[in-house]
Design an enzyme around this catalytic site. Structure first.
Site, PDB file in Angstrom:
ATOM      1  N   ARG A  98      -6.421   3.010   4.156  1.00  0.00           N
ATOM      2  CA  ARG A  98      -5.651   1.803   4.421  1.00  0.00           C
ATOM      3  C   ARG A  98      -5.198   2.600   6.010  1.00  0.00           C
ATOM      4  O   ARG A  98      -4.528   3.420   5.912  1.00  0.00           O
ATOM      5  CB  ARG A  98      -4.332   1.464   3.628  1.00  0.00           C
ATOM      6  N   HIS A 125      -8.666  -7.313   5.915  1.00  0.00           N
ATOM      7  CA  HIS A 125      -8.335  -6.978   4.985  1.00  0.00           C
ATOM      8  C   HIS A 125      -9.155  -7.857   3.972  1.00  0.00           C
ATOM      9  O   HIS A 125      -9.127  -8.429   2.579  1.00  0.00           O
ATOM     10  CB  HIS A 125      -6.581  -7.291   4.135  1.00  0.00           C
ATOM     11  N   GLN A 128      -8.438  -8.181  -0.059  1.00  0.00           N
ATOM     12  CA  GLN A 128      -8.264  -8.703  -1.273  1.00  0.00           C
ATOM     13  C   GLN A 128      -9.010 -10.381  -0.988  1.00  0.00           C
ATOM     14  O   GLN A 128      -8.828 -11.071  -1.947  1.00  0.00           O
ATOM     15  CB  GLN A 128      -7.321  -8.831   0.513  1.00  0.00           C
ATOM     16  N   ASP A 208       0.404 -15.619   4.183  1.00  0.00           N
ATOM     17  CA  ASP A 208       0.870 -14.503   3.690  1.00  0.00           C
ATOM     18  C   ASP A 208       2.331 -14.696   4.863  1.00  0.00           C
ATOM     19  O   ASP A 208       2.634 -15.196   5.892  1.00  0.00           O
ATOM     20  CB  ASP A 208      -0.347 -13.187   4.600  1.00  0.00           C
ATOM     21  N   CYS A 248      -1.203 -13.002  -1.026  1.00  0.00           N
ATOM     22  CA  CYS A 248      -1.607 -11.897  -0.825  1.00  0.00           C
ATOM     23  C   CYS A 248      -0.614 -11.032  -1.833  1.00  0.00           C
ATOM     24  O   CYS A 248      -1.035  -9.493  -2.042  1.00  0.00           O
ATOM     25  CB  CYS A 248      -2.272 -10.820   0.147  1.00  0.00           C
ATOM     26  N   ARG A 276      -8.066  -7.943  -7.811  1.00  0.00           N
ATOM     27  CA  ARG A 276      -7.769  -7.049  -6.613  1.00  0.00           C
ATOM     28  C   ARG A 276      -8.878  -5.841  -7.475  1.00  0.00           C
ATOM     29  O   ARG A 276      -9.714  -5.353  -7.096  1.00  0.00           O
ATOM     30  CB  ARG A 276      -6.986  -6.549  -6.623  1.00  0.00           C
TER      31      ARG A 276
END
Ligand code: CP
Ligand code: NVA
Length: 291
Positions: A98, A125, A128, A208, A248, A276
């Site tokens: 990340r 991402h 996700q 988001d 998310c 996930r």
């Protein structure tokens, strides 16, 4: 093979990964030894709840092990990123990172002898989106021809949704304030600055945070611009009857989404979070060519 952006993968690979995720979710005991003696190294330059926990618990479920490497508690900032990543790749069978800039995960991948997964960058991402596609498929059946409306900031999550949904035959409609449009483009993509226009006929309404990790300096400006982009009951009523609400997480209740919507029957946010783990486990098995 690395998983840095969904752009590198075709429809077939994504469908196979989703199919495997469904099989895993239904029968973990069958896969309990699949990653025996395998190690996932997880490099984090930003904070996380779901990404860390889903990858770490996921490795345990498949008989492997995960190591949490938080950048401030390691020497990623003392040595060069390339050197540090080269060393990690000598110990681990697979790496998840990340990062801030997408280039950082690309440097890690170049320096690594083992597959590297993007666990979120400023641009994308992809893990996700994989979990989100699994969730939509579970709830709505076939993905082909379905419409996802994204309302809010045209960020990393939005970019990956545009790529992933388009590859699987979905239409994407994105409503952002002017100047906050996503960088990704696609022939199935409609852009607008009107949330009501975006959600019309949508099977899924997605939002988001307005301020992503690393962009905290923009908070004050965005709090003035974004309030009319909140997903609330009135906006959900303009989507297709039975539309899902997705996020998310982490959510900023009262900002990008109202309590009433995130706590409603339409909300599948915890299924997304759970998925996930299943989607990523399938991805790891495919990248390591175990399945
Ligand atoms: N959705 C997601 O990636 O959550 P975390 O930032 O908590 O990992
Ligand atoms: N867009 C958000 C997603 C967090 C999972 C961020 O980058 O902070």
């Amino acid at each position: 093979m690395n998983f840095l952006t969904l752009k590198d993968f075709d429809k077939g690979f994504l469908e196979e990964t989703l199919d495997l995720a469904v099989k895993l979710k239904a029968n973990y005991p069958n896969y309990a030894q699949s990653l025996k003696n395998k190690t996932l190294a997880m490099i984090f330059m930003k904070t996380s709840t779901r990404t860390r926990t889903s990858f770490e618990a996921g490795m345990t479920k498949l008989g492997g092990h995960a190591i949490f490497l938080e950048s401030k508690a390691t020497n990623f900032t003392l040595g060069s990123l390339a050197d540090e990543a080269s060393c990690v790749s000598r110990y681990a069978d697979i790496i998840m990172a990340r990062v801030f800039a997408q280039e950082q995960v690309e440097v890690i991948a170049k320096s690594s002898d083992v597959p590297v997964i993007n666990g979120l960058s400023d641009s994308f991402h992809p893990c996700q989106t994989l979990a989100d596609l699994l969730t939509i498929q579970e709830k709505k059946g076939d993905l082909d021809g379905k419409k996802l409306a994204y309302v809010g900031d045209g960020n990393n999550v939005c970019n990956s949704l545009i790529v992933g949904c388009s590859k699987l035959g979905m239409d994407v409609s994105v409503a952002t304030p002017k100047g906050f449009e996503p960088a990704e483009k696609s022939s199935n993509l409609q852009l607008t600055s009107d949330p009501a226009e975006a959600v019309a006929e949508a099977d899924v309404v997605y939002t988001d945070t307005w301020v992503s990790m690393g962009q905290e300096k923009e908070t004050e400006e965005k709090m003035k611009i974004f309030p009319t982009f909140q997903v609330n009951k009135e906006l959900m009523a303009k989507a297709k009857l039975g539309a899902l609400f997705m996020h998310c997480l982490p959510a900023h209740r009262g900002l990008e989404v109202s309590d009433q919507v995130i706590d409603s029957e339409a909300s599948v946010v915890f299924d997304q979070a759970e998925n996930r783990m299943h989607a990523q486990n399938a991805l790891i098995l495919k990248l390591l060519e175990v399945e």
